[in-house]
Motif scaffolding. Sequence first.
Motif, PDB file in Angstrom:
ATOM      1  N   LEU A 139      -7.224 -10.900   0.841  1.00 39.89           N
ATOM      2  CA  LEU A 139      -5.958 -10.204   1.043  1.00 39.89           C
ATOM      3  C   LEU A 139      -4.787 -11.180   0.886  1.00 39.89           C
ATOM      4  O   LEU A 139      -3.802 -10.869   0.206  1.00 39.89           O
ATOM      5  CB  LEU A 139      -5.928  -9.542   2.419  1.00 39.89           C
ATOM      6  N   CYS A 140      -4.900 -12.364   1.469  1.00 37.58           N
ATOM      7  CA  CYS A 140      -3.850 -13.389   1.324  1.00 37.58           C
ATOM      8  C   CYS A 140      -3.632 -13.732  -0.149  1.00 37.58           C
ATOM      9  O   CYS A 140      -2.487 -13.795  -0.613  1.00 37.58           O
ATOM     10  CB  CYS A 140      -4.225 -14.654   2.093  1.00 37.58           C
ATOM     11  N   GLU A 141      -4.701 -13.959  -0.868  1.00 35.20           N
ATOM     12  CA  GLU A 141      -4.600 -14.315  -2.291  1.00 35.20           C
ATOM     13  C   GLU A 141      -3.953 -13.189  -3.103  1.00 35.20           C
ATOM     14  O   GLU A 141      -3.088 -13.436  -3.938  1.00 35.20           O
ATOM     15  CB  GLU A 141      -5.985 -14.645  -2.859  1.00 35.20           C
ATOM     16  N   MET A 142      -4.379 -11.965  -2.853  1.00 36.85           N
ATOM     17  CA  MET A 142      -3.833 -10.822  -3.596  1.00 36.85           C
ATOM     18  C   MET A 142      -2.348 -10.624  -3.298  1.00 36.85           C
ATOM     19  O   MET A 142      -1.551 -10.345  -4.200  1.00 36.85           O
ATOM     20  CB  MET A 142      -4.608  -9.549  -3.258  1.00 36.85           C
ATOM     21  N   LEU A 143      -1.969 -10.780  -2.044  1.00 35.43           N
ATOM     22  CA  LEU A 143      -0.565 -10.586  -1.690  1.00 35.43           C
ATOM     23  C   LEU A 143       0.312 -11.708  -2.235  1.00 35.43           C
ATOM     24  O   LEU A 143       1.439 -11.450  -2.665  1.00 35.43           O
ATOM     25  CB  LEU A 143      -0.413 -10.423  -0.181  1.00 35.43           C
ATOM     26  N   LEU A 144      -0.192 -12.933  -2.267  1.00 36.07           N
ATOM     27  CA  LEU A 144       0.555 -14.025  -2.899  1.00 36.07           C
ATOM     28  C   LEU A 144       0.790 -13.709  -4.373  1.00 36.07           C
ATOM     29  O   LEU A 144       1.914 -13.807  -4.876  1.00 36.07           O
ATOM     30  CB  LEU A 144      -0.188 -15.346  -2.756  1.00 36.07           C
ATOM     31  N   GLU A 149       6.859  -1.738  -2.114  1.00 32.73           N
ATOM     32  CA  GLU A 149       5.873  -0.809  -2.671  1.00 32.73           C
ATOM     33  C   GLU A 149       4.729  -1.552  -3.341  1.00 32.73           C
ATOM     34  O   GLU A 149       3.561  -1.168  -3.224  1.00 32.73           O
ATOM     35  CB  GLU A 149       6.553   0.149  -3.641  1.00 32.73           C
ATOM     36  N   ALA A 150       5.033  -2.646  -4.035  1.00 36.24           N
ATOM     37  CA  ALA A 150       3.993  -3.440  -4.697  1.00 36.24           C
ATOM     38  C   ALA A 150       3.077  -4.105  -3.669  1.00 36.24           C
ATOM     39  O   ALA A 150       1.846  -4.100  -3.812  1.00 36.24           O
ATOM     40  CB  ALA A 150       4.625  -4.481  -5.616  1.00 36.24           C
ATOM     41  N   ILE A 151       3.666  -4.682  -2.632  1.00 36.09           N
ATOM     42  CA  ILE A 151       2.871  -5.332  -1.584  1.00 36.09           C
ATOM     43  C   ILE A 151       1.996  -4.308  -0.875  1.00 36.09           C
ATOM     44  O   ILE A 151       0.799  -4.536  -0.661  1.00 36.09           O
ATOM     45  CB  ILE A 151       3.801  -6.052  -0.581  1.00 36.09           C
ATOM     46  N   PHE A 152       2.569  -3.167  -0.526  1.00 35.52           N
ATOM     47  CA  PHE A 152       1.819  -2.135   0.196  1.00 35.52           C
ATOM     48  C   PHE A 152       0.662  -1.608  -0.658  1.00 35.52           C
ATOM     49  O   PHE A 152      -0.457  -1.441  -0.171  1.00 35.52           O
ATOM     50  CB  PHE A 152       2.756  -1.016   0.632  1.00 35.52           C
ATOM     51  N   ILE A 176      -3.327  -1.834   0.174  1.00 36.92           N
ATOM     52  CA  ILE A 176      -4.182  -0.639   0.198  1.00 36.92           C
ATOM     53  C   ILE A 176      -5.376  -0.827  -0.729  1.00 36.92           C
ATOM     54  O   ILE A 176      -6.513  -0.511  -0.364  1.00 36.92           O
ATOM     55  CB  ILE A 176      -3.370   0.619  -0.178  1.00 36.92           C
ATOM     56  N   ASP A 177      -5.142  -1.364  -1.926  1.00 34.36           N
ATOM     57  CA  ASP A 177      -6.247  -1.603  -2.861  1.00 34.36           C
ATOM     58  C   ASP A 177      -7.266  -2.574  -2.274  1.00 34.36           C
ATOM     59  O   ASP A 177      -8.474  -2.360  -2.372  1.00 34.36           O
ATOM     60  CB  ASP A 177      -5.727  -2.156  -4.187  1.00 34.36           C
ATOM     61  N   THR A 178      -6.788  -3.643  -1.662  1.00 33.96           N
ATOM     62  CA  THR A 178      -7.678  -4.672  -1.122  1.00 33.96           C
ATOM     63  C   THR A 178      -8.426  -4.180   0.110  1.00 33.96           C
ATOM     64  O   THR A 178      -9.589  -4.521   0.319  1.00 33.96           O
ATOM     65  CB  THR A 178      -6.873  -5.944  -0.787  1.00 33.96           C
ATOM     66  N   LEU A 179      -7.780  -3.387   0.923  1.00 36.36           N
ATOM     67  CA  LEU A 179      -8.364  -2.920   2.181  1.00 36.36           C
ATOM     68  C   LEU A 179      -8.925  -1.503   2.073  1.00 36.36           C
ATOM     69  O   LEU A 179      -9.286  -0.904   3.088  1.00 36.36           O
ATOM     70  CB  LEU A 179      -7.297  -2.962   3.287  1.00 36.36           C
ATOM     71  N   GLY A 180      -9.031  -0.990   0.874  1.00 36.65           N
ATOM     72  CA  GLY A 180      -9.421   0.397   0.626  1.00 36.65           C
ATOM     73  C   GLY A 180     -10.541   0.954   1.469  1.00 36.65           C
ATOM     74  O   GLY A 180     -10.401   2.044   2.041  1.00 36.65           O
ATOM     75  N   ALA A 237      -5.147   1.357  10.674  1.00 36.54           N
ATOM     76  CA  ALA A 237      -3.712   1.505  10.455  1.00 36.54           C
ATOM     77  C   ALA A 237      -3.176   0.279   9.717  1.00 36.54           C
ATOM     78  O   ALA A 237      -3.507  -0.855  10.066  1.00 36.54           O
ATOM     79  CB  ALA A 237      -2.981   1.664  11.781  1.00 36.54           C
ATOM     80  N   LEU A 238      -2.347   0.531   8.707  1.00 37.35           N
ATOM     81  CA  LEU A 238      -1.704  -0.519   7.916  1.00 37.35           C
ATOM     82  C   LEU A 238      -0.205  -0.306   7.984  1.00 37.35           C
ATOM     83  O   LEU A 238       0.271   0.829   7.850  1.00 37.35           O
ATOM     84  CB  LEU A 238      -2.174  -0.440   6.454  1.00 37.35           C
ATOM     85  N   SER A 239       0.544  -1.380   8.201  1.00 37.52           N
ATOM     86  CA  SER A 239       2.000  -1.275   8.223  1.00 37.52           C
ATOM     87  C   SER A 239       2.618  -2.482   7.531  1.00 37.52           C
ATOM     88  O   SER A 239       2.011  -3.543   7.450  1.00 37.52           O
ATOM     89  CB  SER A 239       2.513  -1.172   9.664  1.00 37.52           C
ATOM     90  N   LEU A 240       3.836  -2.279   7.014  1.00 39.35           N
ATOM     91  CA  LEU A 240       4.608  -3.331   6.341  1.00 39.35           C
ATOM     92  C   LEU A 240       6.064  -3.168   6.708  1.00 39.35           C
ATOM     93  O   LEU A 240       6.589  -2.046   6.709  1.00 39.35           O
ATOM     94  CB  LEU A 240       4.454  -3.220   4.816  1.00 39.35           C
ATOM     95  N   GLU A 241       6.719  -4.290   6.998  1.00 44.41           N
ATOM     96  CA  GLU A 241       8.155  -4.293   7.223  1.00 44.41           C
ATOM     97  C   GLU A 241       8.749  -5.490   6.492  1.00 44.41           C
ATOM     98  O   GLU A 241       8.191  -6.589   6.528  1.00 44.41           O
ATOM     99  CB  GLU A 241       8.487  -4.390   8.702  1.00 44.41           C
ATOM    100  N   ILE A 242       9.868  -5.271   5.815  1.00 47.11           N
ATOM    101  CA  ILE A 242      10.605  -6.353   5.167  1.00 47.11           C
ATOM    102  C   ILE A 242      11.829  -6.646   6.022  1.00 47.11           C
ATOM    103  O   ILE A 242      12.578  -5.730   6.376  1.00 47.11           O
ATOM    104  CB  ILE A 242      11.025  -5.978   3.732  1.00 47.11           C
TER     105      ILE A 242
END
Length: 128
Positions: A21-26, A82-85, A89-93, A102-107
């Motif tokens: 997940l870290c690698e994909m988000l980077l 939207e790209a990060i989220f 979702i793809d990685t944690l599907g 539950a998944l959440s994101l805040e900028i």
Amino acid sequence: MPHLAIEYSANLEGRADIGALCEMLLKTVLETGLFEVGAVRVRAFRADHYAIADKLPENAFVDLNFRIGKGRTDEEKKRTGEAIFAAAIDTLGPLFETPHFALSLEIREIDAELSWKKNAIHPRLRGK
């Protein structure tokens, strides 16, 4: 200044690849083209103590907190979120196949006057 902190419930150990997940988000953050390579940080913190919703032991979470410096348009921030989220979702599907995740994101934008930094990585990556 783009720092993406991943907080996740300890019961995801063995159920989710947090390193992947870290690698994909980077990769996703860099692909936006909005952030300098030497500034991006993605890190994960395991929460050993938590209480979620109805307190079932299988309830789990991932919370993404993306702190960025000012200077991007609302559209750029929205596109980035939207790209990060979507990447998360793809990685944690598989976790969404249960009713316990539950998944959440805040900028959050950082006030430059209240943020201090010293970065020795920038000169190396900039070739200086």
